[in-house]
Design a protein around this motif. Sequence first.
Motif, PDB file in Angstrom:
ATOM      1  N   MET A 140      34.093  62.154   1.468  1.00  0.00           N
ATOM      2  CA  MET A 140      35.423  61.701   1.905  1.00  0.00           C
ATOM      3  C   MET A 140      36.434  61.822   0.769  1.00  0.00           C
ATOM      4  O   MET A 140      37.577  62.212   0.979  1.00  0.00           O
ATOM      5  CB  MET A 140      35.360  60.246   2.401  1.00  0.00           C
ATOM      6  N   GLN A 148      39.724  64.048   0.956  1.00  0.00           N
ATOM      7  CA  GLN A 148      41.038  63.428   0.792  1.00  0.00           C
ATOM      8  C   GLN A 148      41.817  64.057  -0.354  1.00  0.00           C
ATOM      9  O   GLN A 148      43.035  64.177  -0.294  1.00  0.00           O
ATOM     10  CB  GLN A 148      40.891  61.908   0.580  1.00  0.00           C
ATOM     11  N   VAL A 161      33.513  65.777   8.800  1.00  0.00           N
ATOM     12  CA  VAL A 161      34.577  65.460   7.830  1.00  0.00           C
ATOM     13  C   VAL A 161      35.663  66.549   7.880  1.00  0.00           C
ATOM     14  O   VAL A 161      36.856  66.255   7.807  1.00  0.00           O
ATOM     15  CB  VAL A 161      33.995  65.322   6.403  1.00  0.00           C
ATOM     16  N   LEU A 165      37.807  66.002  10.933  1.00  0.00           N
ATOM     17  CA  LEU A 165      38.613  64.787  10.755  1.00  0.00           C
ATOM     18  C   LEU A 165      39.796  65.041   9.829  1.00  0.00           C
ATOM     19  O   LEU A 165      40.921  64.581  10.071  1.00  0.00           O
ATOM     20  CB  LEU A 165      37.704  63.690  10.176  1.00  0.00           C
ATOM     21  N   SER A 166      39.533  65.781   8.747  1.00  0.00           N
ATOM     22  CA  SER A 166      40.585  65.971   7.742  1.00  0.00           C
ATOM     23  C   SER A 166      41.401  67.230   8.025  1.00  0.00           C
ATOM     24  O   SER A 166      42.388  67.484   7.343  1.00  0.00           O
ATOM     25  CB  SER A 166      39.946  66.085   6.355  1.00  0.00           C
ATOM     26  N   LEU A 185      33.458  57.530   9.951  1.00  0.00           N
ATOM     27  CA  LEU A 185      34.215  58.368   9.006  1.00  0.00           C
ATOM     28  C   LEU A 185      35.712  58.199   9.242  1.00  0.00           C
ATOM     29  O   LEU A 185      36.508  58.149   8.305  1.00  0.00           O
ATOM     30  CB  LEU A 185      33.801  59.831   9.154  1.00  0.00           C
ATOM     31  N   LYS A 186      36.094  58.060  10.494  1.00  0.00           N
ATOM     32  CA  LYS A 186      37.519  57.879  10.828  1.00  0.00           C
ATOM     33  C   LYS A 186      38.032  56.567  10.224  1.00  0.00           C
ATOM     34  O   LYS A 186      39.139  56.506   9.690  1.00  0.00           O
ATOM     35  CB  LYS A 186      37.656  57.894  12.361  1.00  0.00           C
ATOM     36  N   TRP A 221      38.644  57.147   6.673  1.00  0.00           N
ATOM     37  CA  TRP A 221      39.833  58.010   6.520  1.00  0.00           C
ATOM     38  C   TRP A 221      41.110  57.182   6.661  1.00  0.00           C
ATOM     39  O   TRP A 221      42.069  57.353   5.916  1.00  0.00           O
ATOM     40  CB  TRP A 221      39.778  59.115   7.585  1.00  0.00           C
ATOM     41  N   ASP A 222      41.106  56.247   7.619  1.00  0.00           N
ATOM     42  CA  ASP A 222      42.315  55.456   7.901  1.00  0.00           C
ATOM     43  C   ASP A 222      42.464  54.251   6.985  1.00  0.00           C
ATOM     44  O   ASP A 222      43.477  53.564   7.027  1.00  0.00           O
ATOM     45  CB  ASP A 222      42.276  54.939   9.358  1.00  0.00           C
TER      46      ASP A 222
END
Length: 306
Positions: A191, A195, A253, A256-257, A299-300, A303-304
Amino acid sequence: MHIIITGGAGFIGSHLTEMLLDQGHSVTVIDNFSTGKRSNLPGSSNHLTVHELDICNFEGVLNHTKGADAIVHLAAIASVQASVEAPRETHAINLDGTINMLEVARIHDISTFVFASSAAIYGNNQQLPLKEDTPPAPLTPYAVDKLGSEYYIDFYCRQFKLKTTTFRFFNVYGPRQDPSSPYSGVISILMDRAQNKRPFTVFGDGLQSRDFIFVKDLVEILCKAATQQAPSGNTINLGNGIQTTLLELLSTVESLSNHKLDTSFEEPRPGDIKHSCADNTRLRQLFSYTPKTNIAEGLKQIWDYE
Ligand code: UD1
């Protein structure tokens, strides 16, 4: 109820502190802040007391733990690699520290003791899913001390009627997990790389799999064990019983990203195990557990996370 959490300012401990406070309990955190952080803890609460204390400081801990109903003992050197490099220091905290906390429970007549053990005690056993009665095969000082702690807990349960629950954590992930060491949990590293748009190294072919459990699902079980009348004397796998490969993680991932990671493949790490997965029948039976947060949702949430 009044619950003591050792390691309460760490990754898992801070989520547990938050949940217990939300449920209306009082919490005393004991943490030496070696890896835990004050910023992990809720800002102000009349029901939260924080003591900067090492669990090796027996008198200090004894002085700040009177009148509690339960201890959740999470404080430990959590890095397996650190235990390999410094077995004496690790042992002092990971085994002697557990005995200190058991003595605290006995002396103050604290009725309930919940312990964070580890799937590491199964070593490289590939007869999956791993049942709790699988013969232990610890391969590192970290695993040896976790297993030794389990035996001490069993002794205090039989000898002093301490109500104990020992959980063998599988791979825990979630917000606030530190990605800074090469030996940090792979999800925290992934992550972080996504990011910050930095390269990620896969050790091996990426087909290795782990049983990942989201930290909030895990602490919900710890809360129940600490505050409800859980049957005593059990050792319980705390995993979802679902295997996820590293390549599956990577692709989740990336979606998501919305970013294709710059990925390279290197030799597997020495001693790396191929697959790990819990048989969580006992957990389901004793705590009516069903896996809640799937990998994509977990994972979300990372991320948030602010
Ligand atoms: C856990 C321990 C590890 C220990 C091992 C013993 C943690 C965080 N790690 O590892 O220290 O030696 O149990 O069984 O508790 N990976 C990559 N790239 C990375 C990081 C990891 O490919 O940047 C791979 C690893 O090689 C491994 C998988 O991802 O195959 C999972 O790694 P990790 O999160 O460290 O968990 P464990 O292997 O279970």
